[in-house]
Design a protein around this motif. Sequence first.
Motif, PDB file in Angstrom:
ATOM      1  N   GLY A 142       1.941 -10.663   0.253  1.00 54.89           N
ATOM      2  CA  GLY A 142       0.557 -10.221   0.210  1.00 54.89           C
ATOM      3  C   GLY A 142       0.361  -8.765   0.612  1.00 54.89           C
ATOM      4  N   PHE A 143       1.425  -8.114   1.095  1.00 58.82           N
ATOM      5  CA  PHE A 143       1.293  -6.726   1.541  1.00 58.82           C
ATOM      6  C   PHE A 143       1.215  -5.764   0.353  1.00 58.82           C
ATOM      7  N   PRO A 174       0.302  -9.842  -9.315  1.00 59.24           N
ATOM      8  CA  PRO A 174       1.434  -9.002  -9.738  1.00 59.24           C
ATOM      9  C   PRO A 174       2.098  -8.307  -8.564  1.00 59.24           C
ATOM     10  N   TYR A 175       3.428  -8.328  -8.561  1.00 56.92           N
ATOM     11  CA  TYR A 175       4.213  -7.685  -7.502  1.00 56.92           C
ATOM     12  C   TYR A 175       4.841  -6.371  -7.974  1.00 56.92           C
ATOM     13  N   GLU A 181       5.214   1.381  -6.851  1.00 60.03           N
ATOM     14  CA  GLU A 181       4.435   2.369  -6.089  1.00 60.03           C
ATOM     15  C   GLU A 181       5.061   2.604  -4.720  1.00 60.03           C
ATOM     16  N   ALA A 182       5.490   1.520  -4.068  1.00 55.53           N
ATOM     17  CA  ALA A 182       6.083   1.641  -2.735  1.00 55.53           C
ATOM     18  C   ALA A 182       7.383   2.421  -2.783  1.00 55.53           C
ATOM     19  N   ILE A 183       8.218   2.127  -3.758  1.00 51.83           N
ATOM     20  CA  ILE A 183       9.499   2.833  -3.874  1.00 51.83           C
ATOM     21  C   ILE A 183       9.262   4.309  -4.187  1.00 51.83           C
ATOM     22  N   GLY A 286       7.465 -14.970   4.725  1.00 53.72           N
ATOM     23  CA  GLY A 286       7.174 -13.624   5.203  1.00 53.72           C
ATOM     24  C   GLY A 286       6.862 -13.562   6.683  1.00 53.72           C
ATOM     25  N   TRP A 287       6.700 -14.719   7.319  1.00 56.29           N
ATOM     26  CA  TRP A 287       6.399 -14.773   8.748  1.00 56.29           C
ATOM     27  C   TRP A 287       7.567 -15.407   9.502  1.00 56.29           C
TER      28      TRP A 287
END
Length: 330
Positions: A142-143, A174-175, A181-183, A286-287
């Motif tokens: 979700g990040f 969508p991931y 964008e992050a990369i 993720g947790w």
Amino acid sequence: MGAYAEFHARSIAEPDAFWREEAGLVDWHRPFHQVCDFLRPPFARWFVGGETNLCHNAVDRHAATRSDAAALIYVSTETSQEKIYSFGELLAEVQCMAAIMQSLGVGRGDRVLIYMPMIPEAVFAMLACARIGAVHSVVFGGFAAHSLALRIDDARPKLIVSAEAGIRHGKEVPYKHLLDEAIHASTAPPAHVLMVDRGLHPGWDRVAGRDLDYAALRARHFGTKVPVTWLESSEPSYILYTSGTTGKPKGVQRDTGGYAVALASSMQRIYRGEAGGTMFSTSDIGWVVGHSYIVYGPLIAGMATILYEGLPVAPDPGIWWRLVERFRVS
């Protein structure tokens, strides 16, 4: 004094003897020579000198004696998919994922970032990292891109494992564009991105030379035997980041031996988990709860674990309890 009170009192009065006994709940490749080294508080080193492996304790040792027993039960009410992996089948998938990672240059101590929905390949990736001594860092799906970029910069992963999309309440999440964008924003971009194509988002962009298709590499490497890399007890198993809501996310690093023993002990002493039972933790990988009580804890105990993709209210609020009934969750 009751049995539990006596048990607890002994853990306080004789901690070394207590935890030496609890360490017998996991397999050791090389025995430890000291239970706890606390010479540099607040940092402790547990089961010093011992060598073990989380993947061996979660998968191999059960596959050796109970290969056909259920290990991973995947249920998605979002895609109407279900699949049960036995310990033998899980071992094969994990070794395949480990072989793929090794073919991409991932080895002991390298970081692998996992940015995925609740699908079996995410569990394969976590266990494969543990198998070869790589350090996984799972980022909640979700990040957004900025949060993901901060974690990439800190972990500096050699490989990212992801999927093109997740799905929530029937709506595609969508991931891939967030990952791109992050990369792009990162100062430490990975050499490779291993993509699981779920068929949810046709036509997603592939970056030539960087993005690799998991299905194609799985076909190439399936059946490969990848031996366990035995780690000294204090070597890291994973990094999991704080949420970052009060500042820059901080990476919390887990060891290997102490984590394995703590999980094995909690599964038996707190949850009364027994081999052949089934555990259902309704968290997310993720947790930390997902790490400990969807993936490693139940499997170390020889239990089947349910990996659920979906909401607690869809298709109706009774879904969790039908799963409890159907899979005889203990």
